[in-house]
Motif scaffolding. Structure first.
Motif, PDB file in Angstrom:
ATOM      1  N   SER A  17       0.835  -1.203   0.000  1.00  0.00           N
ATOM      2  CA  SER A  17       0.000   0.000   0.000  1.00  0.00           C
ATOM      3  C   SER A  17       0.869   1.251   0.000  1.00  0.00           C
ATOM      4  CB  SER A  17      -0.907   0.039   1.227  1.00  0.00           C
ATOM      5  OG  SER A  17      -1.769  -1.049   1.223  1.00  0.00           O
ATOM      6  N   ALA A  20       2.135   1.868  -3.366  1.00  0.00           N
ATOM      7  CA  ALA A  20       1.080   2.423  -4.212  1.00  0.00           C
ATOM      8  C   ALA A  20       0.883   3.907  -3.913  1.00  0.00           C
ATOM      9  CB  ALA A  20      -0.221   1.663  -3.991  1.00  0.00           C
ATOM     10  N   VAL A  21       0.813   4.226  -2.615  1.00  0.00           N
ATOM     11  CA  VAL A  21       0.598   5.619  -2.231  1.00  0.00           C
ATOM     12  C   VAL A  21       1.735   6.496  -2.738  1.00  0.00           C
ATOM     13  CG1 VAL A  21       0.591   7.178  -0.261  1.00  0.00           C
ATOM     14  CG2 VAL A  21      -0.852   5.162  -0.238  1.00  0.00           C
ATOM     15  N   ILE A  24       1.465   6.989  -6.497  1.00  0.00           N
ATOM     16  CA  ILE A  24       0.414   7.942  -6.855  1.00  0.00           C
ATOM     17  C   ILE A  24       0.883   9.367  -6.590  1.00  0.00           C
ATOM     18  CG2 ILE A  24      -1.902   8.755  -6.278  1.00  0.00           C
ATOM     19  CD1 ILE A  24      -2.581   5.842  -5.545  1.00  0.00           C
ATOM     20  N   THR A  25       1.417   9.572  -5.388  1.00  0.00           N
ATOM     21  CA  THR A  25       1.867  10.916  -5.035  1.00  0.00           C
ATOM     22  C   THR A  25       2.939  11.412  -6.006  1.00  0.00           C
ATOM     23  OG1 THR A  25       1.658  10.109  -2.797  1.00  0.00           O
ATOM     24  CG2 THR A  25       2.451  12.322  -3.041  1.00  0.00           C
ATOM     25  N   LEU A  28       1.485  12.203  -9.418  1.00  0.00           N
ATOM     26  CA  LEU A  28       0.684  13.430  -9.379  1.00  0.00           C
ATOM     27  C   LEU A  28       1.586  14.648  -9.333  1.00  0.00           C
ATOM     28  CD1 LEU A  28      -2.194  12.461  -6.926  1.00  0.00           C
ATOM     29  CD2 LEU A  28      -2.362  12.954  -9.377  1.00  0.00           C
ATOM     30  N   LEU A  29       2.605  14.577  -8.476  1.00  0.00           N
ATOM     31  CA  LEU A  29       3.446  15.752  -8.305  1.00  0.00           C
ATOM     32  C   LEU A  29       4.286  16.018  -9.550  1.00  0.00           C
ATOM     33  CD1 LEU A  29       4.455  15.477  -4.560  1.00  0.00           C
ATOM     34  CD2 LEU A  29       2.759  16.927  -5.646  1.00  0.00           C
ATOM     35  N   ALA A  32       2.429  18.287 -11.622  1.00  0.00           N
ATOM     36  CA  ALA A  32       2.115  19.593 -11.052  1.00  0.00           C
ATOM     37  C   ALA A  32       2.746  20.700 -11.875  1.00  0.00           C
ATOM     38  CB  ALA A  32       2.623  19.673  -9.619  1.00  0.00           C
ATOM     39  N   MET A 282       8.844  19.933  -3.239  1.00  0.00           N
ATOM     40  CA  MET A 282       8.536  18.550  -3.578  1.00  0.00           C
ATOM     41  C   MET A 282       9.146  17.515  -2.645  1.00  0.00           C
ATOM     42  SD  MET A 282       6.356  18.775  -5.734  1.00  0.00           S
ATOM     43  CE  MET A 282       5.712  20.115  -6.699  1.00  0.00           C
ATOM     44  N   LEU A 285       7.267  17.619   0.590  1.00  0.00           N
ATOM     45  CA  LEU A 285       5.886  17.201   0.397  1.00  0.00           C
ATOM     46  C   LEU A 285       5.796  15.679   0.260  1.00  0.00           C
ATOM     47  CD1 LEU A 285       3.072  18.331   0.082  1.00  0.00           C
ATOM     48  CD2 LEU A 285       3.451  18.542  -2.361  1.00  0.00           C
ATOM     49  N   ALA A 289       4.056  13.394   3.126  1.00  0.00           N
ATOM     50  CA  ALA A 289       2.850  12.657   2.729  1.00  0.00           C
ATOM     51  C   ALA A 289       3.043  11.166   2.975  1.00  0.00           C
ATOM     52  CB  ALA A 289       2.521  12.920   1.262  1.00  0.00           C
ATOM     53  N   PHE A 292       2.938  10.409   6.653  1.00  0.00           N
ATOM     54  CA  PHE A 292       1.561  10.383   7.167  1.00  0.00           C
ATOM     55  C   PHE A 292       0.885   9.051   6.833  1.00  0.00           C
ATOM     56  CE2 PHE A 292       1.283  15.192   7.389  1.00  0.00           C
ATOM     57  CZ  PHE A 292       1.059  15.208   8.743  1.00  0.00           C
ATOM     58  N   ALA A 293       1.058   8.602   5.594  1.00  0.00           N
ATOM     59  CA  ALA A 293       0.447   7.338   5.193  1.00  0.00           C
ATOM     60  C   ALA A 293       1.017   6.191   6.023  1.00  0.00           C
ATOM     61  CB  ALA A 293       0.671   7.091   3.709  1.00  0.00           C
ATOM     62  N   LEU A 296      -0.561   6.237   9.431  1.00  0.00           N
ATOM     63  CA  LEU A 296      -1.941   5.745   9.363  1.00  0.00           C
ATOM     64  C   LEU A 296      -1.973   4.224   9.323  1.00  0.00           C
ATOM     65  CD1 LEU A 296      -4.994   6.115   8.833  1.00  0.00           C
ATOM     66  CD2 LEU A 296      -4.462   6.263   6.421  1.00  0.00           C
ATOM     67  N   MET A 297      -1.147   3.648   8.450  1.00  0.00           N
ATOM     68  CA  MET A 297      -1.179   2.194   8.300  1.00  0.00           C
ATOM     69  C   MET A 297      -0.639   1.487   9.534  1.00  0.00           C
ATOM     70  SD  MET A 297       0.003   1.874   4.392  1.00  0.00           S
ATOM     71  CE  MET A 297      -0.641   3.047   3.235  1.00  0.00           C
TER      72      MET A 297
ATOM     73  N   PRO B 144      -4.705   9.107   3.843  1.00  0.00           N
ATOM     74  CA  PRO B 144      -5.502  10.066   4.619  1.00  0.00           C
ATOM     75  C   PRO B 144      -6.120  11.076   3.663  1.00  0.00           C
ATOM     76  CG  PRO B 144      -3.299   9.833   5.546  1.00  0.00           C
ATOM     77  CD  PRO B 144      -3.304   9.062   4.263  1.00  0.00           C
ATOM     78  N   ILE B 147      -4.781  14.659   3.299  1.00  0.00           N
ATOM     79  CA  ILE B 147      -3.452  14.688   2.694  1.00  0.00           C
ATOM     80  C   ILE B 147      -3.579  14.544   1.181  1.00  0.00           C
ATOM     81  CG2 ILE B 147      -1.209  13.513   2.643  1.00  0.00           C
ATOM     82  CD1 ILE B 147      -1.819  14.843   5.298  1.00  0.00           C
ATOM     83  N   VAL B 155      -1.288  19.782  -7.265  1.00  0.00           N
ATOM     84  CA  VAL B 155      -1.116  19.384  -8.658  1.00  0.00           C
ATOM     85  C   VAL B 155      -1.994  20.197  -9.588  1.00  0.00           C
ATOM     86  CG1 VAL B 155      -1.397  17.495 -10.284  1.00  0.00           C
ATOM     87  CG2 VAL B 155      -0.481  17.068  -7.999  1.00  0.00           C
TER      88      VAL B 155
END
Ligand SMILES: Nc1ncnc2c1ncn2[C@@H]1O[C@H](COP(=O)(O)OP(=O)(O)OP(=O)(O)O)[C@@H](O)[C@H]1O
Ligand code: SF4
Ligand SMILES: [Mg+2]
Lengths: 335, 300, 325
Positions: A17, A20-21, A24-25, A28-29, A32, A282, A285, A289, A292-293, A296-297, B144, B147, B155
């Motif tokens: 996970s 994957a996170v 994705i981040t 996406l960035l 940007a 970046m 960030l 991020a 944080f993930a 959480l996990m 989250p 976030i 983006v």
């Protein structure tokens, strides 16, 4: 399934996970628009920052990740760094590495969040139990009202209300900064209301459900004093499922600190994250991020393990998920 | 043959009728809940105000009055005073409301569409598709949501559409799961079987038989998602990541207000109060809707 | 515990709902003597469990006892303070529930659940309580009680669990044992063993009230019976006589349907039609809408319990039955 196999599976899933996170981040960035240098030039004016310094940093980033190589290789380089806990220097705070900023900010955020969780537990359990035992009384309705407030108002708004009250009306408590316990009171109070509402709602409904259980009547039929039956038979069993919301709750609190820290200008991880986003820093960030993930996990994993330990039925079954599954579809349980 | 073709239609008629009485009973229960009903009226007023903002607000939100900066309450021409740049607070509150509701409803619409598409296809098609789509929601679940929203605005930039999308995309997961669960329970019902045996296509079946059943629970979750989205919009603005100034947002008004708390407390007090009232009203409406649809009778 | 009788007289129980008051138990009387067993039979919803909960004073918040007496060895339980009543529960009156899986706390060990009421009532100290608990577990036929006492309910088989449930009620040696469908959830062999266990208890002087849907069980184990319909007793008498010659048409219907081969476990659904909604209790004899022998009079006159046999042991609430004697 033995405990170790279970733990192993969970950890593997967690790592997947996280990958994957991060992917994705990162993707996406990559898309940007605008980079750190642009943002700085726009917001602070070219004069102050002088093009050169920021361009240097972007070059440093490029040399770390390679400007001319494809994005997927950049991502691999980033992940290699991440795996060894090295995210490289931040743009905004060029003298510091991202992991050092995390190491600095996280304890502050964690302190606020943990105090908030502890306080919410201390408030929510008694009022939730009391509301359930006195269902439909004035106290119950009062609790439900508090719960609505807590779910409806975001923590920064509670924070604003606290500031209006303490700083403006009473003239006590500083409205910003991080320097001693008096700076902690309002941020913690601002964070407490939401989790307290969530927890109290769970405690109340879980308790109501448990109080209807036949074993509670059976304990009363054995001559148990009401208070004893409520604490020994009902409360314990009602609190076990509460553990499952603690994970998401702690995570929500960690991300909730983003707003509270911004409001009260507390140099925690949340504030760094928000600033990193605003200034397109970046590396910072990405690092925050991902962190944080990870938090959480990890919280969810710990909570599941604790849950498994607390409930003897799950302890015996040897795995939370198997238990959960069997709870959800009892008819599908192998005979 | 004639009787056969009538069957699904008749079944649909029966469900439609049952659905209608279900709705009217829910509405009766909602109306009996005074707090929810009053909140609904308040929310309706807010929505009308937001729609009619240009006619209600005496000034444009970016119009400055250099002669009146940080004007206090009840100033002539500026009922609720002005901010540091001399912009009319009342007008900015009204336009801020417009921003908040536009973003919140837009975001929920977007997330609802995504949730229904993903939930329906996962539940209806099943198999690999289901596993794949549910895998995506699992990953989203591990992220989250604040976030994620913050990363997304970073983006996509800070246009009102970007903020709306960012909030929408980071909040569809719960609803997608809900739709999927609904599909799975309804899928096996007789009238769906009947329709399928008549050769109705998957899309028809989804739209005519499955979706109507999911609307109740979806309405409940959506009604709670609206105040959450309003909060998210203001939260992003508070962090300086919301809609681009000078478009007003209650979040940025609050953020500015904290800087002048001693000189002009109404800069903080007014948006905070209006914001709190709005959130409470929408939440109470949500409570009312949930209770209206809840037949389990927890409080017996 | 010295043996004493439980005498219930004119018990009335109501539920106060939002818009009305439901009378769920209406003028119910019965007596359980030491060493005797009383069966309470009736369709689902006839008020059997509520009757027992009224006696134990364990009604839900909305329920209240509106009248009557429940004397145990001369003391009216309904007049006791909550504190005094607590001493009766579990010590003088034990209760066995239908489903041990639900009535035993899943997260507490058997030891805890078998000893806690001994400690609450101050019967003995912890060590002695444990000794008695092990003894009782052995008595109800649980092998290796010393080890088993450390386990959790879910670790036992269904039959074992039900035995453990009975053991929790027995361990204080109550003078009256109330068993609410104690054998519905277990298979036939286990059922037989549990009944033999309860029979031993009865032989030692305990009075037993058994709520049951199973007339085979009632005949095997009980001495007397009352038949309840819509919250009232419609017939009473020695169980064998009742089975041989039911007087009330409802009783007759009840028995004929359940004594069919293979019908043992079917819930009582003797007569076509459903029991009345208590909010709209039919006037006169509440059974008349379903009764094959109903006449106009049945829907007009209340039917009191009247003696049906010479010796006064049997009573029935049906004017037609009384006429035919
Ligand atoms: N808490 C309550 N509130 C309102 N009515 C209730 C409540 N509990 C029971 N009743 C009503 O009281 C009546 C008698 O219920 P009771 O549980 O005594 O039936 P029973 O004879 O034990 O049935 P069963 O054989 O199914 O156990 C039923 O009509 C039931 O609906
Ligand atoms: S009184 Fe009438 S209705 Fe009632 S049982 Fe007797 S015959 Fe049937
Ligand atoms: Mg019952």
């Amino acid at each position: 399934m033995s405990f170790m196999t279970y733990l192993g599976k969970r950890v593997v899933r967690m790592v997947l996970s996280l990958i994957a996170v991060s992917a994705i981040t990162f993707t996406l960035l990559q898309m940007a628009p605008g980079n750190f240098a642009d943002i700085q030039r726009i917001s602070a004016g070219a004069a102050q920052f002088g093009g050169a310094g920021t361009e240097d940093m972007v070059h440093a980033f490029a040399s770390r990740y390679g400007d001319d190589i494809p994005a997927w290789r950049q991502y691999l380089i980033f992940m290699k760094g991440a795996a060894t806990w090295d995210f490289g220097p931040s743009y905004k705070y060029p003298t510091q590495d991202v992991q050092d900023i995390i190491a600095q900010g996280f304890p502050i955020s964690a302190t606020i969040a943990l105090i908030a969780v502890a306080l919410s537990l201390m408030i929510a359990i008694p009022i939730g139990v009391y509301a359930a035992v006195r269902q439909n009384s004035a106290a119950d309705h009062g609790t439900m009202f508090l719960i609505t407030l807590g779910t409806a108002l975001p923590n920064y708004l509670t924070g604003v209300i606290l500031v209006l009250f303490f700083t403006l009306t009473l003239g006590v408590l500083p409205s910003s900064g991080w320097d001693g316990p008096q700076h902690m009171i309002m941020p913690v109070l601002a964070l407490v209301l939401g989790p307290t509402a969530v927890l109290a709602r769970y405690v109340r409904s879980s308790m109501l459900e448990t109080l209807r259980e036949e074993y509670v009547v059976a304990a009363l039929a054995k001559g148990g004093p009401r208070a004893t039956v409520i604490t020994r038979h009902a409360l314990g069993n009602s609190l076990i499922p509460i553990v499952t919301v603690l994970g998401p709750l702690l995570a929500a609190l960690m991300t909730g600190t983003v707003f509270v820290e911004a409001l009260f200008r507390i140099p925690g991880l949340g504030l760094y994250f928000a600033q990193a986003a605003a200034s397109r820093d970046m590396p910072l960030l990405m690092g925050t991020a991902l962190f944080f993930a990870l938090i959480l996990m990890t919280m969810n994993l710990i909570v599941d393990l604790v849950y498994g330990y607390l409930d003897p039925r799950i302890r015996a079954a040897g795995g939370v998920n198997r238990w959960r599954r069997s709870q959800k579809n009892p008819q599908q349980q192998p005979a | 043959m004639a009787t056969l073709t009538e069957e699904p239609a008749a079944a649909a008629g029966v469900t439609a009728e049952r659905a209608r009485s279900h709705w009217s009973r829910a509405w009766a229960r909602f109306r009996a809940n005074r707090l929810a009903f009053v909140s609904l009226i308040f929310c309706a007023l807010l929505i009308v105000t937001a729609l009619a903002a240009p006619w209600i607000a005496p000034y444009h939100f970016s119009e400055t009055d250099p002669d009146a900066r940080l004007a206090p309450l009840l100033t002539d021409g500026h009922l609720l005073g002005t901010d540091l740049l001399g912009r009319d607070i009342f007008s900015r509150l009204v336009y801020g409301l417009r921003t908040a509701l536009f973003v919140a409803f837009g975001a929920e619409l977007a997330s609802l569409v995504v949730a229904i598409l993903i939930g329906l296809s996962a539940g209806y098609i099943g198999g690999r598709v289901d596993q794949g789509l549910m895998g995506i929601t699992d990953v989203m679940y591990a992220f989250p949501s604040y976030i994620f929203a913050i990363v997304l605005v970073t983006v996509m930039g800070r246009s009102i559409w970007a903020v709306m999308l960012a909030i929408g995309i980071s909040s569809w997961v719960t609803q997608a799961r809900l739709v999927r669960a609904q599909v799975l329970t309804v899928k096996e019902r007789e009238y769906v079987e009947a329709a399928r045996s008549m050769g109705a296509s998957g899309v028809t079946i989804s739209l005519r038989y499955i979706l109507p059943n999911a609307i109740g629970p979806l309405l409940v979750t959506t009604s709670f998602a609206i105040p959450a989205a309003i909060g998210a919009e203001a939260g992003l603005a508070l962090l300086g990541l919301g809609v681009q100034p000078p478009t007003p947002s209650w979040g940025s008004m609050i953020s500015e207000g904290t800087s002048y708390i001693l000189a002009a407390p109404h800069l903080l007090f007014l948006p905070a109060t209006l914001f709190a009232l709005t959130l409470l009203a929408f939440t109470w409406v949500g409570d009312g809707i949930r209770d209206a649809f809840d037949t389990s009778g927890e409080d017996r | 515990m010295s043996a004493s009788s439980l005498e219930v007289e004119g018990l009335r129980t109501e539920f106060v709902l939002r818009d009305r008051v439901l009378r769920v138990v209406d003028d119910v009387s019965f007596t359980v003597k030491p060493g005797r067993a009383l069966a309470i039979v009736g369709e689902s919803g006839s008020g059997k469990s509520v009757t027992m909960r009224s006696v134990m004073r364990l009604l839900p918040k909305t329920g209240r006892v509106a009248g009557g007496r429940a004397r145990l060895g001369g003391t009216d339980l309904l007049g006791l303070s909550e504190r005094q009543m607590r001493k009766v529960r579990g010590r003088d009156i034990g209760m066995v529930f239908q489903n041990a899986m639900e009535a035993l706390n899943p997260t507490l060990t058997l030891e805890r659940q078998l000893t806690e009421h001994l400690l609450w009532h101050g019967v003995c100290d912890r060590a002695e309580a444990k000794r008695r608990a092990i003894q009782t577990l052995g008595d109800v036929g649980i092998p290796e009680p010393e080890q088993r006492i450390r386990t959790y309910p879910f670790q036992l088989s269904g039959g074992m669990r039900q035995r453990a449930m009975i053991a929790t009620a027995m361990v204080t040696q109550p003078s009256v044992l109330i068993a609410d469908e104690p054998t519905t959830a277990v298979d036939v062999t286990v059922q037989r063993q549990l009944l033999d266990l309860l029979a031993q208890l009865k032989a030692r002087g305990t009075g037993v009230i058994m709520i049951t849907h199973d007339l085979g069980v009632a005949r095997y184990f009980c001495d007397d019976a009352i038949v309840m319909y819509a919250g009232r007793v419609v017939e009473r008498g020695p169980i064998r006589q009742l089975l041989e010659r039911p007087a009330h048409p409802y009783t007759a219907g009840l028995f004929s349907s359940t004594l069919e081969v293979g019908a043992r476990h079917r819930p009582l659904q003797p007569v076509p039609g459903a029991p009345p909604d208590l909010a709209h209790r039919p006037p006169g004899c509440a059974f008349h809408p379903r009764c094959g022998q109903a006449e106009q009079r049945c829907g007009q006159e209340e039917q009191p319990l009247l003696p049906w046999s010479e010796d006064g042991q049997r009573e029935v609430a049906c004017w037609k039955a009384v006429q035919h004697v």
